[in-house]
Design an enzyme around this catalytic site. Structure first.
Site, PDB file in Angstrom:
ATOM      1  N   ARG A  31      78.903 110.974 -15.577  1.00 14.19           N
ATOM      2  CA  ARG A  31      79.047 109.532 -15.417  1.00 14.19           C
ATOM      3  C   ARG A  31      79.979 108.906 -16.447  1.00 14.19           C
ATOM      4  NH1 ARG A  31      73.640 106.058 -15.052  1.00 14.19           N
ATOM      5  NH2 ARG A  31      73.274 107.672 -13.482  1.00 14.19           N
ATOM      6  N   HIS A  77      79.681 109.858  -3.545  1.00 14.65           N
ATOM      7  CA  HIS A  77      79.110 109.166  -4.714  1.00 14.65           C
ATOM      8  C   HIS A  77      77.763 108.553  -4.368  1.00 14.65           C
ATOM      9  CE1 HIS A  77      79.599 107.695  -8.790  1.00 14.65           C
ATOM     10  NE2 HIS A  77      79.249 106.477  -8.411  1.00 14.65           N
ATOM     11  N   TYR A 121      86.959  91.313   1.901  1.00 17.62           N
ATOM     12  CA  TYR A 121      88.151  90.477   1.977  1.00 17.62           C
ATOM     13  C   TYR A 121      89.407  91.169   1.458  1.00 17.62           C
ATOM     14  CZ  TYR A 121      84.701  86.762   2.605  1.00 17.62           C
ATOM     15  OH  TYR A 121      83.659  85.989   3.052  1.00 17.62           O
TER      16      TYR A 121
END
Length: 866
Positions: A31, A77, A121
C-alpha cells in the site's frame, strides 16, 4: 460447545503481535511504499495497467473516469473507489507530478486545493509517457501475479523505461516508517544515469554534477544547498523551498511584491487566507492590500505595499511567517526486493539500472525465442520449396491432413510445427518472388538471432541498449529546470535580501524613530539655514541622530539603565520630513522609561570580538563604567539591565571602546576631563560604575557628552546651545585624573549659551546639526578651521530667538558639488532675527562668522592649571 468443536488456548500477546506484524507488512509492501524499480505503489500500478487493458492509450479516445475506476476495482484493486479515483486524479495534476502519467479531461482540481469533479463527470486516458512505463509488458519482461481472487493476473512491477521514482517522486505513510521523495528533472536524471552506465564506480558528488537538485513541478527556488547534498548522500535531508517573487511598481506608483511561483505542495488559497490573518493581527506589517490575479496564463499573487514599507523587509517577513517559504523533508524509503530501505542518489540509480538490465535480458530472451520459432518455421518452408514437386505430390496423395503431416515429418525430417506450417502455406507463397522474401526474412532472422545472443552474452551491449533508450526518452520528454537553485542560501535570515547601506537614524524626544537614506542629506556651507528635517509635534524634537548600516544591530540604552536590541532594517524607513513611528511599536520599552543612547554593532556572534570589545557607559552625574560587549550579546525581547543607576541619575551615553582609548567627558558648564580608559576597571553588567568627572556645585550642571578616542590625532568639536562651536586639538585637553573637574572646553557667554555636545572630528567628517524646531544642516568639517581650546568659537547654525540645538552627529563627508557656491564672509549680529517662510523652512543666506574680540586664544586660567 457443539460436538466435534475444539477450543485451543493461545496467548493473546502473541496473537496481537502476529496480527499487527501481518497488518504492518501488508501496509508496507502492498500500500504505502513504492518499488525502487518503477517508483509505483500497487494502486498506481493497477490504475495504469487497468487503463492499458481498457484500451485508453495516449492515441485513443478518452473514457469516463467512472468506467476506468470500475475496471480497476473489479479486476485488480479490492479497496474503495475513492482511493482509485484520487490516485488517477493525482497522476493527472501537473502541479502534483513533475511528469504526469494520466491525461485528464474535465475538472481535476486546482493548486488552490479545489476538489476534482466527481468521476462521472470527468474523462481520462494515458499520457504518452505512461506508454514508456508499460512498454514491453507483453514480452515477459516482468513477473505477473494473481489478482485478489486469482481470476486474473497483474504485473508485480512495470518495465519502466524511465526512472519514475526519481523524476516524479512519491510520498506515503506506512506503519513505523514513511517515505517522501522529491521529483527531479528528466534531463538531469537521464544524464546522471548515463554517467553511471559509463562509470559504475561514480560517487554521489560526481553524480551531483548531473543531478543538481530536486525540480519541483510548481517551480520556485531551492534556498540553500546543504539539505540537497545531505539528501543525495544519505537519503534524508531538508530542502528549503521559496516562492519566486519580484518587485514592481504599479501605474499609481505603489510598490508591489509579485509572486509567480510557490513552493511544492502548498495550497495557494489557504496560504493567502492565512497571510491575510497575519496582516490583520499585525504580525506582518507594510502590506496595504493582497489579491490573487492568477489566470490560465499563470500564477500571479500581488501584495500592495504601504508607502513607508521596505519591499525586501516585507518579503522576508512573508518568507518567515507564511508558506512562501516551506521545507521538503526528503526521506528516500522504498522497497528493494520486498524490503524497505533508505537509499541515496547512487543507490537509486543503481537499482533502476539493474531493473532495466533485467528487463532487457528477459525481453531479449523472449525476442530470441520468438525469432528462433520463426526461423524454425522458415527452415521448414525453405525445405518444402526446395522439394516443391515432391511435397505437392505427397500432399495430393494423402487421404487427409493428418496423413500428409505424418508423411512430411517422416520424409523430410521436419518437426510438427514445420509440417503444420507447410500445410497451412498459401499457394501464392510458391511463386519465385515469395520464395525470395522467405529467404530474405530467414537471413534477417539469423542476423537478429546472432545479435540477440550477443546481447545476452555481453554486459556492455546491455548497458548500451539502456543508454540508447534513455537518450531517446531524454530527447522526447526532457525539458529545462523549473526550480531555481540558490546555492548561497541557508537557514532563514531576514537580512539576506536587504542591501547593506548607510542610513541616518533619528529618534525624537517623544520616542519616534525612523531611518532615512544618507543621500537625502545635502551638504551645505557653514552658517547656512539648513533644510527642513523631521516633522514633529509642537513640543517634540529630534534627540538622537546618527548613522548606521542596515545590517547592524541597534542596542537601545534607556535612562533607567536597560538595554534592548533591534536590527537597523527593522526600523521603518521614511524621508527627512516624516516623523517615523513610536519606538514602543518596535521594542518593549516601559512608558516611564525612554531611550537615552543607541549603539550600533556589526554582530553578536563572534566570541573573540565580544570578549575583547568593551562598552563605556556615562551618566549625566558623571559616573562611568566599562563592561565587555559579551555581557549584552544575548538579545531578549523584554530587554535586560545594562547598569545600576543611582537615584536622581540617568544614562547619558554608551560607546564602543577601543584598547588604550582616551576618554573625554564634557559638562554643561564648559568643563572637560580627559583620562585613559585603563583608569576604569572592567565591571559586570549590574555594576553602577565609578566617578568620571566632578561637576560644578552650581545647580544645573551635568555631563553633556563623552568621547572615546583611539587616535590621538583626532580633534574635538564642542557645540553650544546657541549654535556656536569650535575645533581644537586633543593635545590641548591635558590629561587629568579620573573624577577631577577638568579644564575649560569652551569659553561660554550669554551669546553662546551652555555646552550641548562634544564630538571627535577631522577633515573627512561632516557634521549634522538639528534644532528643536526640526531644522537640519549638514556642515563639512574641512570648512571649520582649528582654533584654541578656551576660545568662544564660531557660529555653526543660525538659531531663532526661541530655538536651540537639540542634537549633533558626525557623518562621513560627501563629495563637494561643483555647482555649490562658496560661502562669503559676513558679520552676523547675535540680535538678528530669523524669518520663517510659509512652507516652514527657514530662509536665510549662506553665512560665515568672523571672530569677535572674545574669540582669540587665551592663556589657561588658574582653575585650568589646578
Amino acid at each position: 460447545m457443539a460436538e466435534g468443536e475444539k477450543i485451543i488456548s493461545i496467548n493473546i500477546e502473541d496473537e496481537m503481535r502476529g496480527a499487527y506484524i501481518d497488518y504492518s507488512m501488508s501496509v508496507i509492501i502492498s500500500r504505502a511504499l513504492p518499488d525502487v524499480r518503477d517508483g509505483l505503489k500497487p494502486v498506481h500500478r493497477r490504475v495504469l495497467y487497468g487503463m492499458s487493458e481498457l484500451g485508453v492509450g495516449y492515441n485513443k479516445s478518452y473514457k469516463k473516469s467512472a468506467r476506468i475506476v470500475g475496471e480497476v476495482l473489479g479486476k485488480y484493486h479490492p479497496h474503495g473507489d475513492t482511493s482509485v479515483y484520487d490516485t488517477m486524479v493525482r497522476m493527472a495534476q501537473d502541479w502534483s507530478l513533475r511528469y504526469p502519467l494520466v491525461d485528464g479531461q474535465g475538472n481535476f482540481g486546482s493548486v488552490d486545493g479545489d476538489s476534482p469533479a466527481a468521476m462521472r463527470y470527468t474523462e481520462a486516458r494515458l499520457k504518452r509517457l505512461a506508454d514508456e512505463m508499460l512498454n514491453d509488458l507483453d514480452k515477459d519482461t516482468v513477473d505477473f501475479q494473481p489478482n485478489f481472487d486469482d481470476s486474473l493476473e497483474e504485473p508485480s512491477v512495470m518495465p519502466a523505461k524511465f526512472p519514475n521514482l526519481l523524476v516524479n517522486g512519491t510520498s506515503g505513510i506506512a506503519v513505523g516508517m514513511a517515505t517522501n521523495m522529491a521529483p527531479h528533472n528528466m534531463t538531469e536524471v537521464v544524464n546522471g544515469i548515463i554517467a553511471y552506465l559509463d562509470n559504475p564506480d561514480i560517487t554521489v558528488d560526481e553524480l551531483m554534477q548531473y543531478v543538481t537538485a530536486p525540480d519541483f513541478p510548481t517551480g520556485g527556488i531551492i534556498y540553500g544547498y546543504e539539505g540537497v547534498k545531505q539528501a543525495f548522500h544519505t537519503g534524508r535531508g531538508r530542502v528549503v523551498m521559496r516562492a519566486k517573487a519580484t518587485f514592481e511598481t504599479s501605474k499609481t506608483g505603489k510598490e508591489q511584491i509579485i509572486v509567480t511561483e510557490i513552493p511544492y505542495m502548498v495550497n495557494k488559497a489557504s496560504m493567502i487566507e492565512k497571510t491575510a490573518a497575519l496582516i490583520n493581527d499585525k504580525k506582518i506589517e507594510g502590506i496595504s492590500d493582497m489579491r490573487d490575479e492568477s489566470d490560465r496564463d499563470g500564477m500571479r499573487i500581488v501584495y500592495d505595499l504601504k508607502r513607508d514599507a521596505m519591499p525586501s523587509v516585507v518579503l522576508n517577513n512573508l518568507y518567515k511567517y507564511t508558506q512562501l517559504q516551506s521545507s521538503f523533508g526528503v526521506n528516500n524509503v522504498c522497497l528493494v526486493k520486498g524490503r524497505p530501505m533508505t537509499l541515496n542518489l547512487q543507490q537509486l540509480i543503481q537499482y533502476f539500472v539493474e531493473h532495466r538490465a533485467e528487463v532487457i535480458i528477459r525481453r531479449t530472451k523472449y525476442e530470441l525465442a520468438e525469432a528462433q520459432k520463426r526461423a524454425h518455421i522458415l527452415e521448414g518452408l525453405l525445405i518444402a520449396l526446395d522439394h516443391l514437386d515432391e511435397v505437392i505430390a505427397l500432399i495430393r496423395g494423402s487421404r487427409d491432413p493428418e496423413v500428409a503431416r505424418g508423411q512430411l515429418i517422416s520424409r523430410f525430417a521436419l518437426s510438427e510445427v514445420q509440417a503444420r506450417a507447410i500445410l497451412d502455406m498459401r499457394l501464392q507463397r510458391l511463386t519465385g518472388l515469395e520464395r525470395d522474401k522467405i529467404v530474405a526474412e530467414y537471413e534477417d532472422l539469423m542476423r537478429l538471432i546472432d545479435h540477440l545472443n550477443a546481447v545476452l552474452a555481453s554486459d556492455v551491449l546491455q548497458r548500451g541498449i539502456i543508454k540508447t533508450e534513455l537518450e531517446d526518452i531524454r530527447e522526447r520528454y526532457g525539458d529545462a529546470r523549473r526550480t531555481e537553485i540558490n546555492y548561497v542560501g541557508g537557514d532563514f535570515s531576514t537580512e539576506d535580501m536587504i542591501a547593506d547601506e548607510a542610513m541616518v537614524i533619528t529618534i525624537s524626544r517623544e520616542g519616534y524613530i525612523k531611518r532615512t537614506n544618507l543621500d537625502e542629506y545635502r551638504a551645505q556651507g557653514r552658517g547656512g539655514a539648513g533644510s527642513r528635517g523631521a516633522v514633529s509635534k509642537k513640543d517634540d524634537f529630534t534627540e538622537h541622530l546618527f548613522v548606521a548600516t542596515t545590517h547592524e544591530y541597534l542596542l537601545f540604552f534607556t535612562e533607567l539603565g536597560r538595554v534592548f536590541w533591534l536590527k537597523v532594517y527593522e526600523v521603518p524607513e521614511g524621508g527627512k520630513a516624516t516623523k517615523g513611528l513610536p519606538i514602543q511599536n518596535l521594542i518593549e520599552i516601559p512608558r516611564e522609561d525612554k531611550v537615552r543612547s543607541v549603539l550600533n554593532v556589526r554582530g553578536l556572534k563572534d566570541p573573540d570580538y565580544l570578549e575583547n570589545t568593551y562598552l563605556m557607559f556615562c551618566t549625566e552625574q558623571g559616573t562611568v563604567k566599562k563592561t565587555p560587549l559579551e555581557a549584552y550579546s544575548r538579545p531578549r525581547t523584554a530587554g535586560i539591565n545594562a547598569i545600576t543607576i543611582n537615584d536622581g541619575d540617568r544614562i547619558l551615553d554608551v560607546q564602543l571602546l577601543a584598547p588604550n582609548s582616551e576618554v573625554v567627558l564634557a559638562s554643561r558648564f564648559g568643563r572637560a576631563v580627559r583620562f585613559n580608559e585603563s583608569k576604569v576597571r572592567s565591571m559586570g553588567r549590574s555594576a553602577a560604575g565609578v566617578r568620571g568627572i566632578s561637576l560644578s556645585d552650581t545647580p544645573g550642571d551635568r555631563v553633556v557628552g563623552m568621547v572615546c578616542l583611539a587616535d590621538p590625532t583626532q580633534e574635538l568639536l564642542v557645540v553650544s546651545e546657541n549654535g556656536y562651536g569650535k575645533r581644537s586639538p586633543l593635545d590641548e585637553y591635558r590629561v587629568t585624573n579620573r573624577g577631577g573637574k577638568g579644564v575649560r572646553a569652551m569659553k561660554l557667554t550669554e551669546k553662546t549659551g551652555n555646552l550641548v555636545a562634544i564630538k571627535d572630528v577631522n577633515d573627512t567628517d561632516d557634521l549634522m546639526i538639528i534644532n528643536k524646531s526640526g531644522i537640519t544642516i549638514r556642515l563639512r568639517m574641512s570648512d571649520l578651521r582649528t582654533i584654541g581650546r578656551a576660545t568662544q568659537g564660531v557660529r555653526l547654525i543660525k538659531i531663532g530667538s526661541n530655538d536651540e540645538i537639540s542634537s549633533v552627529a558626525k557623518v562621513a563627508a560627501e563629495e563637494k558639488d561643483e555647482s555649490e557656491t562658496e560661502a562669503t564672509l559676513v558679520v552676523v549680529d547675535s540680535s538678528e532675527e530669523l524669518a520663517e517662510s510659509s512652507s516652514g523652512v527657514i530662509t536665510v543666506g549662506v553665512l560665515d562668522i568672523e571672530l569677535d574680540d572674545n574669540t582669540a586664544d587665551e592663556e589657561p586660567d588658574a582653575e585650568d592649571l589646578a
